[in-house]
Scaffold this active site. Structure first.
Site, PDB file in Angstrom:
ATOM      1  N   CYS A  42       1.047  -1.144  -0.118  1.00  0.00           N
ATOM      2  CA  CYS A  42       0.190  -0.180   0.078  1.00  0.00           C
ATOM      3  C   CYS A  42       0.788   1.187   0.026  1.00  0.00           C
ATOM      4  O   CYS A  42       2.078   1.249   0.493  1.00  0.00           O
ATOM      5  CB  CYS A  42      -0.685  -0.276   1.220  1.00  0.00           C
ATOM      6  SG  CYS A  42      -1.889   1.469   1.432  1.00  0.00           S
ATOM      7  N   THR A  44       0.552   3.481   2.043  1.00  0.00           N
ATOM      8  CA  THR A  44       0.876   4.070   3.419  1.00  0.00           C
ATOM      9  C   THR A  44       2.424   3.204   3.919  1.00  0.00           C
ATOM     10  O   THR A  44       3.196   3.656   4.426  1.00  0.00           O
ATOM     11  CB  THR A  44      -0.102   3.329   4.284  1.00  0.00           C
ATOM     12  OG1 THR A  44      -1.221   4.169   3.929  1.00  0.00           O
ATOM     13  CG2 THR A  44       0.347   3.319   5.865  1.00  0.00           C
ATOM     14  N   HIS A  47       5.067   5.410   2.474  1.00  0.00           N
ATOM     15  CA  HIS A  47       5.155   6.478   3.443  1.00  0.00           C
ATOM     16  C   HIS A  47       5.962   6.352   4.768  1.00  0.00           C
ATOM     17  O   HIS A  47       6.650   6.939   5.200  1.00  0.00           O
ATOM     18  CB  HIS A  47       3.712   7.204   3.584  1.00  0.00           C
ATOM     19  CG  HIS A  47       3.014   7.654   2.650  1.00  0.00           C
ATOM     20  ND1 HIS A  47       1.499   7.789   2.543  1.00  0.00           N
ATOM     21  CD2 HIS A  47       3.272   8.110   1.466  1.00  0.00           C
ATOM     22  CE1 HIS A  47       1.047   8.117   1.314  1.00  0.00           C
ATOM     23  NE2 HIS A  47       2.199   8.333   0.634  1.00  0.00           N
ATOM     24  N   CYS A  97     -12.435   1.567  19.814  1.00  0.00           N
ATOM     25  CA  CYS A  97     -12.392   1.449  21.178  1.00  0.00           C
ATOM     26  C   CYS A  97     -13.869   0.881  21.608  1.00  0.00           C
ATOM     27  O   CYS A  97     -14.134   0.300  22.699  1.00  0.00           O
ATOM     28  CB  CYS A  97     -12.163   2.682  22.037  1.00  0.00           C
ATOM     29  SG  CYS A  97     -13.597   4.085  21.694  1.00  0.00           S
ATOM     30  N   ILE A 179      -6.760   1.548  -5.915  1.00  0.00           N
ATOM     31  CA  ILE A 179      -8.041   1.961  -5.255  1.00  0.00           C
ATOM     32  C   ILE A 179      -8.867   2.737  -6.260  1.00  0.00           C
ATOM     33  O   ILE A 179      -9.923   2.435  -6.588  1.00  0.00           O
ATOM     34  CB  ILE A 179      -7.696   2.884  -3.962  1.00  0.00           C
ATOM     35  CG1 ILE A 179      -7.045   1.821  -2.827  1.00  0.00           C
ATOM     36  CG2 ILE A 179      -9.269   3.238  -3.435  1.00  0.00           C
ATOM     37  CD1 ILE A 179      -6.980   2.804  -1.619  1.00  0.00           C
TER      38      ILE A 179
END
Length: 348
Positions: A42, A44, A47, A97, A179
């Protein structure tokens, strides 16, 4: 099964990725342990390698990177009842959470306390990964494990493509990386009357055509505003823009070729703030919606239905290589010389 190979961000800063031996994770009572069969590279991950501002703020040194994957379940926690050993699973990468006001109001995809697999906690560029069973998506084994490893990014494409109605509409898809090209296929399946892809990279432009784009515009060769408008009914512009590029000139151009009451779904991440004329949104009645990951877990049901309806994302895969060659996978992604790169857990 005490140790495993993995790709680790060994220290802060640019680079600092290495293959290391790590202990196989021990699943908690509500977790599952998965043997990774395929992982996808990806942006990411790039990065994190480059250590941009977002990575610097979010990624702890020593984390195993990677978050797009599919694999078989080899162990389930004592409190897990809906996942079985032998299931092939992918994962929703946002671990939330469940206690904040956003989670309680079905906006858990933007939970304040999100921890992301392969970013905040150990990821999938490894032989095994453990994560909460509630984040597992049991896959249909009719599809190849390489395709199933792309469910997470496919979900991002589906979320953006389904944010606004597109049936009978003209749609521009800005940025046809993996994507974006998956989004092209989705909006065509959903009945868009015209899909215009905005993409300067020749390989990715060809991929957009293959996935169903009616026209491809290279914004480095022609004026995108004039060209896109000329392709639309009456020359008024497109009804919907799906923004997957994060490219600042591309975002600004979209404001010029979207027609009044147009809708923009934005999933790309610009490298710096964008200045634009806010009055355009007011006077032209435009809508802008940020697309954060996937709706939990509606998008996963949507993408399963789209696969069953015939959306084929396999052509997005351009490279399959051993995980030991992860650096080449990152290079291909960084250079824009690929669609999706799939890494197999082969280490020698």
């Amino acid at each position: 099964m005490s140790d495993m190979w993995s790709v680790v961000k060994t220290a802060p800063g640019k680079g600092n990725l290495a293959i290391e031996r790590r202990p196989v994770p021990i699943p908690g009572p509500r977790d599952i342990l998965v043997r990774v069969q395929a992982a996808a590279v990806c942006g990411t991950d790039v990065h994190i390698e480059e250590w941009n501002d977002r990575a610097e703020k979010r990624v702890p040194a020593g984390v195993i990177i990677g978050h797009e994957f599919a694999g078989d379940v080899v162990q389930v926690g004592s409190e897990v009842g809906n996942i079985r050993v032998g299931d092939i699973v992918s994962a929703e990468t946002h671990i939330v959470c469940h206690g904040c006001d956003l989670c309680r109001n079905n906006h858990d995809h933007v939970c304040y306390n999100t921890r992301t697999i392969g970013v905040h906690r150990d990821g999938c560029f490894a032989e095994y990964i453990a994560f909460p069973a509630e984040n597992a998506f049991v896959c249909d084994q009719r599809y190849s494990v390489d395709v199933l490893s792309m469910m997470e990014p496919f979900g991002a494409a589906v979320h953006g493509a389904m944010e606004f109605p597109v049936a009978g509409k003209s749609v521009a898809v800005v940025g046809c990386g993996p994507i974006g090209v998956m989004a092209v296929a989705v909006v065509k399946k959903l009945g868009a009357r015209m899909v215009v892809a905005i993409e300067p990279n020749a390989l990715r432009a060809d991929m957009a055509r293959h996935m169903g784009a009616d026209a491809v515009v290279n914004p480095l060769e022609v004026d995108p505003v004039t060209t896109v408008k000329s392709l639309t009914p009456g020359g008024h512009g497109v009804d919907v823009v799906l923004e997957y590029s994060g490219n600042i000139p591309g975002v600004k151009a979209a404001l010029g070729y979207i027609k009044p009451e147009g809708k923009i779904a934005a999933a790309g991440l610009p490298s710096r703030p964008i200045d634009f004329d806010f009055s355009e949104f007011v006077y032209r009645g435009l809508s802008l919606k940020g697309i954060a990951g996937r709706l939990m877990y509606k998008t996963w049901e949507d993408l399963a239905g789209l696969l069953d309806a015939g959306v084929d994302i396999a052509p997005v895969i351009t490279h399959v290589m051993p995980m030991a060659d992860y650096a080449e996978g990152l290079r291909l992604m960084r250079a824009g010389e690929c669609g999706k790169v799939i890494l197999k857990p082969e280490w020698s």
